[in-house]
Design a protein around this motif. Structure first.
Motif, PDB file in Angstrom:
ATOM      1  N   VAL A 263       0.783  -1.221  -0.011  1.00 28.57           N
ATOM      2  CA  VAL A 263       0.001  -0.029  -0.015  1.00 28.57           C
ATOM      3  C   VAL A 263       1.007   1.109  -0.163  1.00 28.57           C
ATOM      4  O   VAL A 263       1.812   1.191   0.479  1.00 28.57           O
ATOM      5  N   PRO A 264       0.309   2.311  -0.309  1.00 23.24           N
ATOM      6  CA  PRO A 264       1.161   3.494  -0.560  1.00 23.24           C
ATOM      7  C   PRO A 264       1.746   3.967   1.011  1.00 23.24           C
ATOM      8  O   PRO A 264       0.955   4.001   1.944  1.00 23.24           O
ATOM      9  N   GLY A 265       3.090   4.298   1.049  1.00 24.63           N
ATOM     10  CA  GLY A 265       3.518   4.446   2.307  1.00 24.63           C
ATOM     11  C   GLY A 265       3.696   3.291   3.051  1.00 24.63           C
ATOM     12  O   GLY A 265       4.167   3.448   4.425  1.00 24.63           O
ATOM     13  N   GLY A 266       3.648   2.028   2.760  1.00 24.17           N
ATOM     14  CA  GLY A 266       3.575   0.766   3.585  1.00 24.17           C
ATOM     15  C   GLY A 266       5.070   0.454   3.764  1.00 24.17           C
ATOM     16  O   GLY A 266       5.954   0.858   3.201  1.00 24.17           O
ATOM     17  N   THR A 267       5.123  -0.594   4.639  1.00 24.07           N
ATOM     18  CA  THR A 267       6.722  -1.002   4.879  1.00 24.07           C
ATOM     19  C   THR A 267       6.614  -2.541   4.740  1.00 24.07           C
ATOM     20  O   THR A 267       7.550  -3.270   5.226  1.00 24.07           O
TER      21      THR A 267
END
Length: 648
Positions: A263-267
């Motif tokens: 997901v956007p910005g995920g780790t």
């Protein structure tokens, strides 16, 4: 599958690189025979699984809304609409079985699936997740749907547009474009990046619930992949603009390491084809091939380098964890969706464009590991879906997680390399599937998986592509020499036999430096002036830098060898006039194998202006010695020139 979204790469001689169709999006049956001839491979016979799967699906349909639908088992009791577990997925399989066999009775069910989807479409243009008859609870249409390739509008519209191409029935095209036009209206723009002029993304859900994914199956990558495919088919510049803007958004999410988060910005970073880096890379490879923009090739290469960096060397071959990062899943998987088979298949696609040894080596390393972990199961040899973790005793029949998907990869690996062990593994997959079928009143059927810790076989006669009978039929169609190379929802990249940058001193994208030219008074030149690409947007152009370069001479030729004698090839010649600005400055002739194909050819007249790309396409048959000779001779004005040459 939507439930799982929440949980969870030796050098070949040129003639043995796979040929491509006009839009470079699929491998033709003739190209399979070409590779077979290269390696002395006998042409494939039709697998009995094709007929068994097809008839089973025909018998298990339900007539609804003026068409056919199939009741899901794993999403019971619903009649799903999508490309994952729904009717669009089953229609896709019927098209593949039709393409492989020419059996018109397989086209009819695809049309019936299309008829039901047309009726099930909402007035706005999107499709409900399911539409159930009154006899099923819940009855009626779901109040929600999805945007994605796997589960939603871009996949459903893609199936209908393909169905239109097969049948000429404009109803399917109308519904497909209605869906796409709706999809554009719900595109979102990230802060400070207007859509579609800069960047676009989509919520997964309809109505939007704030969930954005980046992978091929459920995310933005699948949408830009699908939009680009549809734009190429329809030559719709608006669709292509949205595809490019979505690709730009996806590009903005690539980490410095090359990983793409779930997901956007995920780790958490997945490695595989369905939701991971391998799938995103394939989407970028496809976009590069259609646009010629090396930006997208660079993105794909960066991501695949990251995927390779995650590999875990095994005693034989290479495996990958499903994901890495804060919530990473270290399980080693065999499957096409999120395991070694899918990553290996993605590396095969990269190799067709990059011709980089590491890509093919990695694909073979995946194959080597899969051979090593093949085990006896029941009445044959198969693969556990997971080699580590808590579900190591699961044997799936399905395309997504199981033997039919792994067999698909082995068949493609065999076509690419000619290694007999890979063919044997593909045949083992088919034999195990045959032995694992059951018979009932509707004919042959399969359970989705054999779960040892769950007490045996589960999900009886699931009909869908990714999870059931339709996927087994699609694998069998491919094994039978069918033209559709499409595990899950993404078509294979098809490579050139030759891609030459005339006058180039080094490779440009997938085009090699200049080679195989001879003649009189030859020279090369290049300019920095921008090239107008507007007339070749939907012709799979070369990178713009190819048109900025040229080989010229009073008379010269390219002798392209190592082709299959008697084989018909497509020859594409790339031109741009970079010296004259008016018609009449340069006129020359082109001959292919002695036959004149262009007479007094004026690039400006053909292109409409100077510094404007033009592509001329011909067919030619390789000589008895396996060569095609392209000659450029003087005409009424100045000397001939060319910027690029392709043969496929």
């Amino acid at each position: 599958m939507r439930d799982c979204t929440e949980l969870r790469r030796g050098s070949l001689s040129r003639p043995c690189v796979l040929a491509r169709l006009q839009l470079k999006t699929a491998i033709s049956f003739k190209s399979v025979l070409l590779v077979a001839a290269c390696f002395g491979i006998t042409a494939p016979a039709q697998s009995p699984l094709v007929g068994e799967a097809a008839q089973s699906l025909i018998n298990r349909h339900t007539a609804l809304l003026g068409g056919w639908a199939w009741q899901s088992v794993i999403q019971a009791p619903n009649y799903q609409t999508d490309r994952d577990v729904g009717t669009a997925s089953i229609g896709t399989s019927f098209l593949q079985m039709y393409d492989a066999t020419g059996t018109t009775s397989y086209l009819t069910p695809a049309e019936e699936a299309g008829n039901w989807l047309v009726s099930a479409q909402t007035s706005a243009g999107w499709w409900p997740d399911y539409v159930n008859p009154s006899s099923v609870s819940p009855s009626g249409a779901a109040s929600y749907g999805f945007t994605s390739l796997d589960d939603g509008v871009i996949g459903q519209a893609g199936f209908l547009l393909t169905l239109y191409q097969k049948t000429g029935n404009g109803t399917y095209r109308t519904a497909a474009l209605k869906g796409i036009n709706w999809l554009l209206t719900v595109a979102k723009a990230p802060g400070g990046k207007p859509c579609p002029s800069q960047q676009c993304y989509w919520d997964w859900w309809v109505p939007a619930q704030g969930k954005v994914y980046l992978g091929l199956g459920s995310g933005v990558a699948g949408i830009f992949y699908g939009l680009d495919q549809i734009a190429q088919t329809t030559e719709n510049a608006t669709y292509e603009n949205y595809a490019l803007a979505a690709a730009a958004y996806e590009e903005s999410q690539i980490a410095a390491s090359g990983g793409v988060p779930e997901v956007p910005g995920g780790t958490t970073y997945d490695t595989g084809l369905y939701q991971g880096g391998a799938g995103v890379a394939v989407a970028f490879l496809s976009l590069y091939q259609h646009t010629g923009n090396t930006r997208w090739l660079a993105d794909a290469n960066k991501i695949m380098a990251w995927v390779r960096a995650q590999e875990k060397a095994q005693s034989s071959g290479t495996a990958w964890p499903i994901s890495v990062g804060r919530n990473g899943n270290k399980t080693l998987s065999t499957e096409i969706a999120e395991g070694a088979a899918g990553i290996g298949w993605a590396e095969l696609q990269a190799y067709k464009l990059t011709h980089a040894a590491v890509d093919l080596q990695t694909a073979e390393a995946a194959g080597t590991w899969l051979l090593a972990v093949q085990t006896a199961e029941g009445s044959g040899d198969a693969w556990q879906a997971y080699l580590t973790g808590s579900d190591t005793d699961d044997y799936y029949t399905s395309e997504d997680l199981g033997v039919s998907g792994i067999g698909y990869f082995f068949n493609d690996l065999y076509v690419a390399t000619g290694t007999a062990a890979y063919n044997a593994a593909a045949m083992d997959a088919a034999a195990w599937l045959q032995a694992s079928s059951f018979q009932d009143a509707d004919g042959s059927g399969w359970y989705q998986d054999n779960c040892m810790v769950c007490g045996g076989w589960l999900n009886r006669a699931e009909p869908s592509f990714n999870w059931g009978i339709a996927g087994i039929g699609a694998f069998a169609a491919r094994l039978s020499g069918g033209p559709d190379d499409m595990p899950r929802d993404v078509s294979a990249i098809a490579g050139d036999v030759y891609s030459i940058g005339a006058g180039q001193t080094s490779a440009v994208g997938s085009y090699t430096a200049d080679m195989d030219a001879s003649g009189s008074n030859m020279g090369t030149d290049s300019v920095t002036h921008a090239i107008d690409m507007s007339e070749v947007t939907f012709q799979s152009p070369a990178p713009s830098a190819i048109y900025q370069g040229e080989r010229y001479g009073s008379s010269f030729s390219y002798t392209l060898t190592n082709l299959t004698p008697g084989k018909s090839y497509t020859v594409r010649l790339h031109f741009a006039e970079t010296y004259y600005t008016a018609i009449g400055g340069r006129e020359f002739n082109v001959l292919i194998n002695g036959k004149q194909v262009l007479t007094n050819f004026d690039i400006i007249s053909a292109a409409g202006a100077g510094f404007k790309a033009n592509i001329q396409t011909f067919t030619a048959t390789a000589s008895s010695g396996g060569s095609i000779i392209i000659q450029f001779t003087r005409g009424p004005a100045d000397w001939p020139k060319v910027s690029g040459i392709e043969i496929y």
